[in-house]
Design a protein around this motif. Structure first.
Motif, mmCIF file in Angstrom:
data_model
loop_
_atom_site.group_PDB
_atom_site.id
_atom_site.type_symbol
_atom_site.label_atom_id
_atom_site.label_comp_id
_atom_site.label_asym_id
_atom_site.label_seq_id
_atom_site.Cartn_x
_atom_site.Cartn_y
_atom_site.Cartn_z
ATOM 1 N N VAL A 163 14.932 43.350 13.345
ATOM 2 C CA VAL A 163 15.993 44.355 13.290
ATOM 3 C C VAL A 163 17.210 43.934 14.107
ATOM 4 O O VAL A 163 18.309 44.400 13.858
ATOM 5 C CB VAL A 163 15.528 45.751 13.739
ATOM 6 C CG1 VAL A 163 14.475 46.280 12.813
ATOM 7 C CG2 VAL A 163 15.050 45.755 15.160
ATOM 8 N N ARG A 164 17.024 43.044 15.081
ATOM 9 C CA ARG A 164 18.187 42.574 15.843
ATOM 10 C C ARG A 164 18.798 41.334 15.218
ATOM 11 O O ARG A 164 19.701 40.747 15.788
ATOM 12 C CB ARG A 164 17.768 42.211 17.271
ATOM 13 C CG ARG A 164 17.449 43.393 18.105
ATOM 14 C CD ARG A 164 17.004 42.931 19.479
ATOM 15 N NE ARG A 164 17.204 44.020 20.405
ATOM 16 C CZ ARG A 164 17.817 43.912 21.565
ATOM 17 N NH1 ARG A 164 18.272 42.766 21.965
ATOM 18 N NH2 ARG A 164 17.969 44.949 22.328
ATOM 19 N N LYS A 165 18.298 40.891 14.108
ATOM 20 C CA LYS A 165 18.764 39.690 13.420
ATOM 21 C C LYS A 165 18.655 38.474 14.325
ATOM 22 O O LYS A 165 19.554 37.648 14.412
ATOM 23 C CB LYS A 165 20.203 39.860 12.931
ATOM 24 C CG LYS A 165 20.327 41.046 12.025
ATOM 25 C CD LYS A 165 21.754 41.207 11.537
ATOM 26 C CE LYS A 165 21.968 42.587 11.003
ATOM 27 N NZ LYS A 165 22.040 43.598 12.068
ATOM 28 N N ARG A 224 15.214 50.496 21.163
ATOM 29 C CA ARG A 224 15.700 50.981 19.884
ATOM 30 C C ARG A 224 17.214 51.172 19.918
ATOM 31 O O ARG A 224 17.927 50.718 19.040
ATOM 32 C CB ARG A 224 15.011 52.299 19.520
ATOM 33 C CG ARG A 224 15.548 52.867 18.231
ATOM 34 C CD ARG A 224 14.609 53.861 17.628
ATOM 35 N NE ARG A 224 14.468 55.037 18.465
ATOM 36 C CZ ARG A 224 13.605 56.009 18.227
ATOM 37 N NH1 ARG A 224 12.804 55.932 17.205
ATOM 38 N NH2 ARG A 224 13.542 57.039 19.019
ATOM 39 N N SER A 249 19.155 47.904 20.189
ATOM 40 C CA SER A 249 19.122 47.114 18.956
ATOM 41 C C SER A 249 20.022 47.731 17.904
ATOM 42 O O SER A 249 20.693 47.028 17.165
ATOM 43 C CB SER A 249 17.700 47.044 18.392
ATOM 44 O OG SER A 249 16.804 46.620 19.364
ATOM 45 N N PHE A 250 20.028 49.056 17.830
ATOM 46 C CA PHE A 250 20.770 49.728 16.774
ATOM 47 C C PHE A 250 22.268 49.676 17.039
ATOM 48 O O PHE A 250 23.054 49.362 16.154
ATOM 49 C CB PHE A 250 20.297 51.179 16.658
ATOM 50 C CG PHE A 250 21.108 52.002 15.706
ATOM 51 C CD1 PHE A 250 21.189 51.660 14.374
ATOM 52 C CD2 PHE A 250 21.804 53.112 16.148
ATOM 53 C CE1 PHE A 250 21.927 52.415 13.499
ATOM 54 C CE2 PHE A 250 22.553 53.870 15.276
ATOM 55 C CZ PHE A 250 22.616 53.513 13.946
ATOM 56 N N TYR A 291 9.096 45.623 7.595
ATOM 57 C CA TYR A 291 10.468 46.119 7.422
ATOM 58 C C TYR A 291 10.685 46.601 5.992
ATOM 59 O O TYR A 291 11.457 47.524 5.749
ATOM 60 C CB TYR A 291 11.421 44.982 7.770
ATOM 61 C CG TYR A 291 12.888 45.298 7.754
ATOM 62 C CD1 TYR A 291 13.392 46.400 8.408
ATOM 63 C CD2 TYR A 291 13.786 44.456 7.108
ATOM 64 C CE1 TYR A 291 14.743 46.673 8.412
ATOM 65 C CE2 TYR A 291 15.139 44.712 7.107
ATOM 66 C CZ TYR A 291 15.609 45.825 7.756
ATOM 67 O OH TYR A 291 16.953 46.092 7.757
ATOM 68 N N LEU A 311 11.340 52.565 13.020
ATOM 69 C CA LEU A 311 11.102 51.409 13.879
ATOM 70 C C LEU A 311 9.711 51.476 14.491
ATOM 71 O O LEU A 311 9.014 50.465 14.579
ATOM 72 C CB LEU A 311 12.177 51.339 14.965
ATOM 73 C CG LEU A 311 12.111 50.089 15.818
ATOM 74 C CD1 LEU A 311 12.282 48.848 14.970
ATOM 75 C CD2 LEU A 311 13.172 50.112 16.900
ATOM 76 N N ASP A 369 24.286 48.390 11.777
ATOM 77 C CA ASP A 369 23.570 47.995 10.571
ATOM 78 C C ASP A 369 22.882 49.239 9.998
ATOM 79 O O ASP A 369 21.948 49.764 10.601
ATOM 80 C CB ASP A 369 22.536 46.931 10.967
ATOM 81 C CG ASP A 369 21.543 46.645 9.860
ATOM 82 O OD1 ASP A 369 21.851 46.970 8.696
ATOM 83 O OD2 ASP A 369 20.474 46.092 10.160
ATOM 84 N N ASP A 409 20.970 49.571 7.558
ATOM 85 C CA ASP A 409 19.610 49.353 7.082
ATOM 86 C C ASP A 409 18.596 49.548 8.202
ATOM 87 O O ASP A 409 17.400 49.453 7.979
ATOM 88 C CB ASP A 409 19.448 47.919 6.551
ATOM 89 C CG ASP A 409 19.967 47.796 5.145
ATOM 90 O OD1 ASP A 409 20.087 48.830 4.479
ATOM 91 O OD2 ASP A 409 20.252 46.666 4.712
ATOM 92 N N PHE A 410 19.098 49.766 9.408
ATOM 93 C CA PHE A 410 18.207 49.826 10.571
ATOM 94 C C PHE A 410 17.163 50.923 10.379
ATOM 95 O O PHE A 410 17.491 52.028 9.948
ATOM 96 C CB PHE A 410 19.020 50.099 11.826
ATOM 97 C CG PHE A 410 18.324 49.723 13.092
ATOM 98 C CD1 PHE A 410 18.473 48.467 13.620
ATOM 99 C CD2 PHE A 410 17.505 50.630 13.734
ATOM 100 C CE1 PHE A 410 17.819 48.114 14.785
ATOM 101 C CE2 PHE A 410 16.842 50.280 14.884
ATOM 102 C CZ PHE A 410 17.011 49.019 15.419
#
Lengths: 495, 318, 258
Positions: free
Chosen positions: A82-84, A212, A215-216, A267, A273, C85, C87-88
Motif C-alpha cells: 500500500v505504500r508502493k 495506516r 501510509s494513506f 490487496y 487494511l 491514493d 485505491d488505498f
C-alpha cells in the motif's frame, strides 16, 4: 439449546483428540529425530506421508519456522504494497547480504543471533542510503533503490567469496542463504523466528493506526503532529526483521517475493487494511508451508523457489477470480452486461415495431423484426430464444410471430423511457441539437438507475414527448401491461 | 578476521598480474570493461525512463528462459539461450503490463511479483533438472558469474581457422558493444525523444510502445550476453551505477555516454586489482569499484558545491 | 485580539518548484479567508509551509501565538484530493477517524466517543449512509466531503483547505460552503485555497492575493479590485523569479547539513 450444547461438546472433544494424537506422535519421534537430509526414503508418497504425520523433529522445526516467516513477511508486505515500496523490499533484501557475511564472520559459524544483528544493521544502512541519495541527488527513487541493491549486494558477494576461500571455514552453512533451505532451520533458528514474529505482530498491532494514516496520507499525518519519519524508519526496521527472518528458508534473492506476492493477493481481495494484513499473513503461511512440503517431498530441493511459486499460484488465483477486482470475474461481468444490452436492444426494437403500427396488434412478425435489426432470420430466432429463456417474450408455435410477456413489456417500456428521457434531458439541459443525442442515449439507456430516472422525470416536469415528438412511456403504461396500448397513440405512432 | 583480508602489497596486487599471466589479466579486464560498457549504455535509457528496476527484473527473469531453452533443445548453444532469454524478457514486460493494467496492483508491485516468480520458476526448473542429473548449473554461476573462466576459454574458431586471437566470449561481447553503439548512434534521436517525452513522440506519430518493447528486447539481449560472465544479479549494478555516475558529471546524454565508457574502464581495472588483493570474485569486485567511483563523485560533488557556496558567502561578506 | 495565524517574512524554497518570498500576514480569528492567485503562484505552498510540509527558508509561522508544533491540535487540514491514493484499502469511516488521531496518544485505539464524533461529522456532510464504502468507490464530490468530514473531526480552531472545490459537483460545492459558513459562525478561522475568481467574492470575508509574494491582503470588498487583480495575475516578475531561483539553490545545500 441442548442440541447446540451437545455440538459444542463434540467439537471440543474433536480438538482434544487431535491434540492428544499430536502428542502421541511426538513421543516416539523425540528419540529418533534425524536430520532431514539423512532420510533415505525416496518415494514421493512416502515422503509426503512423512511430512503430514510430522514424524521428525527437524521437519517440524522446518515447517514451523517456514510458517512463522511466511506470516511475518505477509504482514509486513501489506504495508509495502500500500505504500508502493515493493521495490524497497527487493532492494533491502539484497542489501542485507554484507550484514549476513559479517555476522557469519563474527564466530565463523552460523550463529543466528550474530547474523540477525548484522543483517538488520545492513538493512537499515541500506534504507538510510536510499533516503540520502534521494535528498542530495536528482536521481529518482528507482535509481536510488537500484544503487543500494547493487552496491551492497556486490560487497556482500565479495565478502562471501572471500569467506569461501578462507581455510578451515565450512561454506555449507552460508550457501543456504542464497536460495534457501528450510531444512537448515535448527531449533535456535525457530526460537529466533518466533521472537521476531511476536515482536513484529505486537508492533503492527500497537501502531496499526499510525502506520495506516502515515501510509494513506503522509502530509496529513505530519500536520497532526505524528513523527512520520520515525514511523517510516520503525517500519523499515520491522521490514528488516521480516527479511532477515526469511533469509534462511527462502534465500536472499527471493525474500522480496514472499513480502510482496501474498500481500498483493490480499490487496485484490479486500478493501480494508486490517483485513489485508491478516489475509497477507495467512497467504504467507500457506505459501510457506506448501513450499516447505514440495521442497521436502521432492527430496531436498531448495525451499525458496517452491514457496514463491506457491505464493504466485495464490496470487494468480486472486488476480483471475477475485470477486470484485478479478480479471476473469470482470470479463464475465462485462460479458453478461453485453448480453443484457443485446437483449434490451431487441426488446426496444419490438417496442418500436408495435409503436409503428400504433399498438393495434400485440404480435410482431419475426421477419420484420429481423429486417429492422438487420439480422438474418436464423440469428433472430436464436436471439428470440434467448429472450424466451429469460421469460421476456413468447414466440408462437410456428416461430413466425412474437409477443411480449408482461415482464418483457415492462422492461421494453423502461428502456424506451430511459432513452427518450435522456434525449430530452440532453436537448433541454445541455443544449444538444436534437439530431445529436440519439447515439449517446443508446448507451446511457442501459445504465440509468431507477433513482436517476425519477430525478430526470422530476427535472423535466414529467414531460410526455421526447425531442422527436414521440411519446415517452410513463409509469402507468408500464404497469398496465401489454394488453393496453399507451395513451395518445394517435400522435405517438408517427415516425 | 585477520585471515580474511590478506596483507596488502603493491608488488602482488598491482605488478604481478601484469607480469605473470598477462593474457589472463588482459582478458579479465576486457571482459569487465565490455560488460560494464554494454550495460551502462543501455542503462542510460532505463534511467531516463525511470525503469531502473525493470532492468533488475529482466536480468532475473531470463533464467527460466535459459533453462527452458536448454530443456527443450538439449544444447547450451548460443542461439538457443539467446532465443530463450529474449522470449523470457518480453514475457516479463508483457506480464508486468498485464498485471498493472488489469488490476489495481501498482507497477512497482507488479514488477516485483513477475520477476521473482519467474526467477523462482527458473531455479525450481534448474534444481529439478539437476536432481534428475541431466545438467549441472552452478548456483554460484547464477549469482555472480564466472569471469575468470570466460577469460580462459579458447578463441572462436570457424572450421579450424581462428579469426582473432581472443577468447570466444570476449569476441561476442565486443560484437555486442559494437551493435549497441551502432544502434544507439543510428536511433539516437528516436530513443531520446521516446524516453524524454513520450507524449510528444506519440503526437509526432512515433510508435512509443514498439520502441519500449524494442528497448526491452535489447535489454534482454544485453543481459543474456553478460549472464555467463557476471550472473543474473550483478547486471543490475552495471545497468544503473555507470549512468548514475555519468549523470553526476554531465547534463548531456551524449557526453554521459562517454563518461560511462571511461567509468567502465576504470571500474574494470580497479576491480581486477581488488579481486587479486582480496582473493574474491572479479565480477563482484568490479561492481564494488564501480559503486565506489559513484560514491566518490557524489560526495565529491556535494563537497565542491559546499565549498563554492562558502567562497561566495565569504566574498559577499567582504 | 490574538491572531489565528501570523506569518513573518516567510520565504519558502523548493528545489525547482515555485517559491514564496517574504510573506507578512496576520489573520484574525473568526474569518473566512480565500487564498487566490494564478497557477504556480504558491497558494498550496503557503498552506504547506504553515503546516511544516514545505521547507521554510526564512521567517517564521505562529499559530495562535505559538509555533505550529505546539499548537498542531488546533489546526485542521484538508489536502488536495489528488495527494492520496484512492485505491488505498480504507473505508470512509476509517478516513474520518484519522481526524481524531491527533487527539489520541501513540498506540491508543479510537474510543467510542471518537467514533461518535466521526459519525456526526459524516452526517454533517451527508455521507453517513456511505460510511462503510471503500474510498475509491466514491465520486469526486463525495471524496472531497470525506476529507472535509475528517477535518471537522479534528475539532480545530483554524482550518487550512487546499482547493476543496476542485472537481466537485455544484451540490457538493454548496454543501461544503454551508459547512464552512457554519464553522465561521462558531468563531473558527478558515483559510481556503481557491482558484475560481468568479465566486471568490461571494464566498470569502477576506482575500489573500499572492503571486510568489503577497500582493494584497484585506477585506474582500477592498482588495477585489481590477488594479489588485492585474497586479496578481499580470505575469510573474522576472527578476524576482530569478533571485528566488537562486535562493532555492541555497537552502537545498543547507538541508544537507540538517
Amino acid at each position: 439449546m441442548s442440541g447446540s450444547k451437545k455440538k459444542r461438546i463434540s467439537t471440543a472433544s474433536g480438538w482434544q483428540m487431535l491434540v492428544l494424537g499430536g502428542l502421541l506422535l511426538l513421543l516416539p519421534t523425540a528419540a529418533q529425530a534425524a536430520r532431514i537430509s539423512e532420510l533415505v526414503d525416496t518415494d514421493f508418497a512416502q515422503r509426503a506421508a512423512r511430512f503430514f504425520t510430522f514424524q521428525d523433529a527437524s521437519l517440524r522445526d522446518a515447517l514451523l519456522g517456514s510458517m512463522l516467516l511466511g506470516g511475518c513477511c505477509g504482514m509486513m508486505g501489506a504495508f509495502l504494497v500500500v505504500r508502493k515500496l515493493a521495490l524497497m523490499g527487493d532492494s533491502l533484501s539484497h542489501a542485507v547480504l554484507p550484514g549476513v557475511a559479517l555476522g557469519f564472520l563474527w564466530h565463523l559459524s552460523k550463529d543466528p543471533v550474530a547474523i540477525f544483528i548484522g543483517a538488520t544493521l545492513a538493512g537499515l544502512l541500506g534504507a538510510g542510503t536510499v533516503q540520502l541519495l534521494r535528498r542530495t541527488t536528482r536521481h529518482q527513487e528507482d535509481a536510488a533503490l537500484g544503487f543500494v541493491l547493487a552496491a551492497f549486494f556486490s560487497i556482500g558477494i565479495c565478502l562471501f567469496t572471500m569467506i569461501q576461500n578462507l581455510p578451515g571455514s565450512s561454506k555449507s552453512g552460508l550457501d543456504k542463504f542464497m536460495f534457501g533451505q528450510a531444512a537448515a532451520l535448527g531449533r535456535e533458528d525457530v526460537m529466533l523466528l518466533a521472537v521476531v514474529a511476536v515482536a513484529v505482530t505486537m508492533a503492527v498491532t500497537l501502531l496499526f493506526k499510525e502506520y495506516r494514516v502515515t501510509s494513506f496520507d503522509p502530509g496529513f499525518a505530519r500536520s497532526i503532529g505524528l513523527p512520520v519519519q520515525a514511523l517510516h524508519y520503525s517500519l523499515m526496521l520491522l521490514l528488516a526483521f521480516a527479511i532477515v527472518s526469511a533469509l534462511q528458508a527462502v534465500g536472499i534473492v527471493l525474500v522480496s517475493a514472499m513480502l510482496v506476492i501474498p500481500a498483493a493477493a490480499a490487496y485484490l481481495l479486500t478493501d480494508r487494511l486490517s483485513l489485508m494484513v491478516l489475509l497477507g499473513a495467512a497467504f504467507g503461511v500457506m505459501a510457506a508451508a506448501s513450499g516447505a512440503f514440495f521442497s521436502f517431498a521432492g527430496s531436498n530441493l531448495p525451499t525458496g523457489p517452491f514457496m514463491v511459486l506457491s505464493a504466485a499460484a495464490i496470487f494468480a488465483a486472486a488476480f483471475l477470480f477475485a470477486p470484485r477486482h478479478g480479471w476473469l470475474t470482470r470479463w464475465w461481468r462485462e460479458r453478461c452486461q453485453a448480453a443484457r444490452v443485446r437483449r434490451e436492444n431487441l426488446l426496444k426494437a419490438m417496442y418500436h415495431a408495435l409503436e409503428q403500427c400504433s399498438f393495434i396488434t400485440e404480435q410482431i412478425s419475426v421477419r420484420e423484426l429481423a429486417e429492422r435489426r438487420r439480422q438474418t432470420l436464423e440469428e433472430m430466432h436464436a436471439a428470440l430464444r434467448e429472450l424466451e429463456r429469460h421469460g421476456l417474450v413468447t414466440v408462437a408455435a410456428d416461430r413466425s410471430v412474437v409477443s411480449f410477456t408482461p415482464a418483457g413489456w415492462q422492461r421494453a417500456c423502461e428502456i424506451v423511457r430511459n432513452h427518450r428521457l435522456w434525449e430530452l434531458y440532453l436537448t433541454r439541459s445541455a443544449q444538444y441539437a436534437a439530431d445529436h443525442v440519439h447515439d449517446d442515449a443508446e448507451s446511457v439507456e442501459h445504465l440509468l438507475s431507477e433513482a436517476t430516472v425519477m430525478q430526470l422525470e422530476k427535472q423535466l416536469n414529467y414531460a410526455r414527448r421526447d425531442p422527436h415528438g414521440k411519446l415517452i412511456p410513463g409509469l402507468a403504461d408500464i404497469q398496465r401491461g401489454a394488453r393496453v396500448t399507451p395513451r395518445d397513440t394517435e400522435a405517438g405512432g408517427m415516425l | 578476521m585477520t585471515d580474511l583480508i590478506p596483507e596488502f602489497s603493491w608488488e602482488t596486487v598491482f605488478l604481478t598480474p601484469w607480469r605473470e599471466d598477462v593474457d589472463l589479466t588482459i582478458w579479465i579486464v576486457a571482459t569487465g570493461f565490455l560488460v560494464t560498457t554494454a550495460c551502462g549504455l543501455i542503462g542510460h535509457y532505463l534511467l531516463l525512463r525511470r525503469l531502473a528496476l525493470v532492468g533488475d527484473a529482466i536480468s532475473h527473469s531470463i533464467l527460466p528462459g535459459l533453462v527452458a531453452a536448454f530443456a527443450i533443445t538439449g544444447t547450451t548453444a548460443l542461439w538457443a539461450s539467446m532465443l530463450g532469454a529474449l522470449v523470457a524478457g518480453l514475457v516479463t514486460v508483457a506480464l508486468i503490463e498485464l498485471i498493472h493494467r488489469h488490476s489495481r496492483i501498482k507497477p512497482d508491485a507488479a514488477i516485483c511479483i513477475v520477476f521473482t516468480t519467474l526467477f523462482a520458476l527458473g531455479v525450481a526448473m534448474m534444481s529439478v533438472l539437476e536432481a534428475q542429473g541431466s545438467i549441472h548449473l552452478d548456483a554460484d554461476c547464477v549469482l555472480y558469474g564466472e569471469m575468470t573462466w570466460v577469460a580462459i576459454e579458447p578463441p572462436l574458431q570457424i572450421g579450424g581457422w581462428t579469426p582473432v586471437e581472443m577468447p570466444g566470449p570476449v569476441l561476442r561481447l565486443l560484437l555486442l558493444v559494437g551493435v549497441l553503439v551502432a544502434g544507439i548512434a543510428f536511433f539516437y534521436k528516436e530513443l531520446l525523444l521516446t524516453s524524454f517525452d513520450p507524449g510528444l513522440a506519440r503526437a509526432l506519430g512515433m510508435r512509443t510502445q514498439a520502441w519500449h518493447y524494442g528497448l526491452m528486447g535489447g535489454l534482454a539481449l544485453v543481459v543474456v550476453s553478460v549472464f555467463e560472465s557476471v550472473g543474473a544479479i550483478l547486471p543490475v549494478a552495471m545497468l544503473i551505477v555507470p549512468p548514475m555516475f555519468a549523470a553526476e558529471l554531465s547534463d548531456r546524454l551524449s557526453i554521459r555516454m562517454v563518461w560511462t565508457v571511461v567509468h567502465a574502464a576504470a571500474a574494470a581495472v580497479l576491480g581486477m586489482h581488488l579481486a587479486v588483493w582480496l582473493n574474491c570474485t572479479a565480477a563482484g569486485a568490479m561492481v564494488v569499484c564501480s559503486s565506489a567511483l559513484f560514491v566518490l563523485v557524489w560526495v565529491g560533488g556535494l563537497a565542491v558545491r559546499r565549498l563554492r557556496l562558502r567562497r561566495v558567502m565569504r566574498g559577499g561578506g567582504a | 485580539m490574538e491572531s489565528a495565524l501570523e506569518l513573518h517574512d516567510l520565504t519558502v524554497a523548493y528545489h525547482k518548484k515555485p517559491v514564496l518570498y517574504g510573506i507578512d500576514l496576520a489573520v484574525p480569528s473568526g474569518k473566512m479567508v480565500g487564498i487566490v492567485g494564478p497557477n504556480g503562484a504558491g497558494k498550496s505552498t503557503l498552506i504547506k509551509a504553515v503546516l511544516g510540509l514545505a521547507p521554510v527558508a526564512g521567517g517564521w509561522v505562529k499559530v495562535f501565538g505559538k509555533s505550529y508544533r505546539e499548537n498542531c491540535k488546533r489546526v485542521g487540514y484538508v489536502p488536495q484530493r489528488e495527494s492520496v491514493d484512492w485505491d488505498f484499502p480504507v473505508s470512509v469511516m476509517d478516513v474520518v477517524l484519522m481526524g481524531r488521531y491527533g487527539h489520541l496518544r501513540l498506540a491508543q485505539r479510537p474510543t467510542a466517543r471518537d467514533r461518535e464524533i466521526a459519525m456526526q461529522c459524516l452526517d454533517k456532510v451527508q455521507m453517513l449512509p456511505l460510511a462503510n464504502r471503500q474510498i475509491g468507490n466514491l465520486s469526486g464530490g463525495q471524496q472531497q466531503r470525506v476529507f472535509l468530514a475528517r477535518a471537522l473531526a479534528q475539532e480545530s480552531d483554524l482550518y487550512l483547505m487546499d482547493e476543496p472545490f476542485v472537481g466537485v459537483d455544484a451540490a457538493t460545492e454548496a454543501a461544503i460552503i454551508a459547512v464552512l459558513q457554519e464553522l465561521r459562525e462558531q468563531g473558527k478561522t478558515l483559510l481556503v485555497v481557491h482558484h475560481d475568481l468568479a465566486n471568490a467574492r461571494s464566498y470569502f470575508d477576506q482575500l489573500i492575493l499572492i503571486n510568489m509574494r503577497l500582493v494584497a491582503y484585506g477585506d474582500t470588498v477592498e482588495v477585489f479590485t481590477p488594479e489588485v487583480l492585474q497586479a496578481t495575475y499580470g505575469g510573474r516578475l522576472t527578476l524576482l523569479d530569478d533571485v528566488a531561483q537562486a535562493m532555492a539553490r541555497r537552502p537545498a545545500l543547507d538541508s544537507d547539513r540538517r
